[in-house]
Design a protein around this motif. Sequence first.
Motif, short mmCIF file in Angstrom:
data_model
loop_
_atom_site.label_atom_id
_atom_site.label_comp_id
_atom_site.label_asym_id
_atom_site.label_seq_id
_atom_site.Cartn_x
_atom_site.Cartn_y
_atom_site.Cartn_z
N ILE A 1 -53.49 21.43 -7.64
CA ILE A 1 -54.03 22.75 -8.02
C ILE A 1 -54.89 22.66 -9.27
O ILE A 1 -55.32 23.69 -9.82
N ASP B 1 -51.20 31.02 -4.84
CA ASP B 1 -52.08 30.07 -4.17
C ASP B 1 -51.29 29.29 -3.12
O ASP B 1 -51.80 28.98 -2.05
N THR C 1 -48.09 29.53 -9.17
CA THR C 1 -49.44 29.20 -8.71
C THR C 1 -50.23 30.45 -8.36
O THR C 1 -51.27 30.36 -7.71
N ARG D 1 -50.90 25.47 1.02
CA ARG D 1 -51.76 26.65 0.96
C ARG D 1 -51.85 27.33 2.32
O ARG D 1 -51.92 28.54 2.44
#
Length: 551
Positions: free
Chosen positions: A374, A462, A459, A285
């Motif tokens: 996640i 993300d 994602t 991240r």
Amino acid sequence: MRLHPLLAFGYCKHSRLSRHFRPRHLDHTTRLAMSDSAKLPRVDFDSTETVGSTRWMRLETLSYHVADENSTDGSGSSVRKWDRAVRTTKQSEDSIDAVVILAILRHDPNDISRDEIVCVKQYRPPVDAYTIELPAGLIDAGEEPANAAVREFQEETGYIGKALDVSPASYLSPGLTNESACLVRLEVDMTQEANLKNYENQSLHDGLEGCERDRGLEKLMIPRVGMLNALHDMQQKEGVKVFAALYSLALGMQIGEGATCIEKDFFPLVNLDDNQCDQVVPALRDSGFLIVKSSLLDLELQQKALAASARILELSSKTVTHPSDPKQYMMLSFDDLGGEDLSEVSEDVRIIKEYYSSLRKIRDILLQSIASGIGMDDAEFFSRQHNENNDSIRLLNYLHGDENTANRCKEHSDYGTLTLLLTDGVGGLEAFVDGKWRQVPYVEGALIVNIGSILSEWTRQDLKATLHRVAGPASIGSTTSTNDLLKAVSVQRRSIAYFADPNPNVATTLSKSNDHSLDNEENMTIDEYIQWRSGGTGVDRSGVSFTSKEE
């Protein structure tokens, strides 16, 4: 008052101490105990000879005793001679002469990457050059080291500091002099108006006296992160010389960064064998990069794979020279590793196939860690999308360059799900993180992992598909030292990139529902996407250049 690194004769600033003060020594009887069993070796200070002296320095010849079973007088010792320099201001053998000041400007208590180390630059006659040093100075008679540090720091830099701690005495060049100093760590409150104005050069300070002013003493702010590289750059570009204590500090800070992370944890090291899988997603991240170790890929296999890659690129007719970057490469799919096209290097291909198999296992661990990290209920979801052997390997050899070499691999983001990179340790790999091109560290026995645009899309960004490159000395915006990049381009650079790609018919986008399913109806497939990103053929994997945000 300035402390001279190592030894600087001709010190010209007036001291508050008497210039005629003679160092005191402990009583000879007390120091040596006057017994045959006294510890050897030892100095007989009563036999010290003064060879010559100036206003600030004295040259002495010491007599010291060493154990000698063959001594002619039966004492079991013999006498040796040693020359040393002594400050005329020194009060006793054990007194501390000076303070060296470590002051860190904290601009943001939550972000050490913005910290700066306060240094000074000045001309030093003994080395006939400008030097970069930590602020420092002599301790006045009766003065505490902490008070001396605060005073000297304000005189030399204009900053008002507060002493946090004082180290024991240390010796700068014990083979030459008994000069000692203690390191004083200062805190500089950047909320104070005087310090803020000084930082912005809005105020002048009059602490410099004649000699220091004549030698052009000026304060410098050097970034705490990457300080060693900054010093190397100044040495190369300006021809300055660096105070040994400052260089040691910078080297220690770099070693400390490399032991855990480099540049504010941008590239943390995660050991997949030590229950650290929960650290994978936070790292990705932050920067889209991390470094991993696993017992599934030992150092011996890594070294064999790099050697096999070099031989394949040298001997095979399938090796391609890149049209723009100074490198040679070969793309190999799983089917290629079992085919007949590389029969002339079959043993090396066998090693690469073994390496490929190990990386598939590490890939699955990472994908499962990401799915769990996640918040997906199905930890196997991503790894199931990679069960058709659609991954590929690129063998790479970067050619020699010179001071005019820019990027050895152009700026780009990857477009699969994961890239697992093995390098030979030659520098140059940089990632564009937090607005800067930052050096990605090499850790022996580890792989560099970064996110591709498909996983970033899955994602919903993300996790980051970060721009990266292999820089050269002429690359723009690099935070890697020019000296390190010159060393890197002086040799060939070898690496193996493992590209994890999902199954060909999988969709590139997750559905908008909360079940993290793939949207197969409205989006292109993985196979279509890879062909588009690679310019239509899928061979080169460097067709469409995306921004760091993949917009």
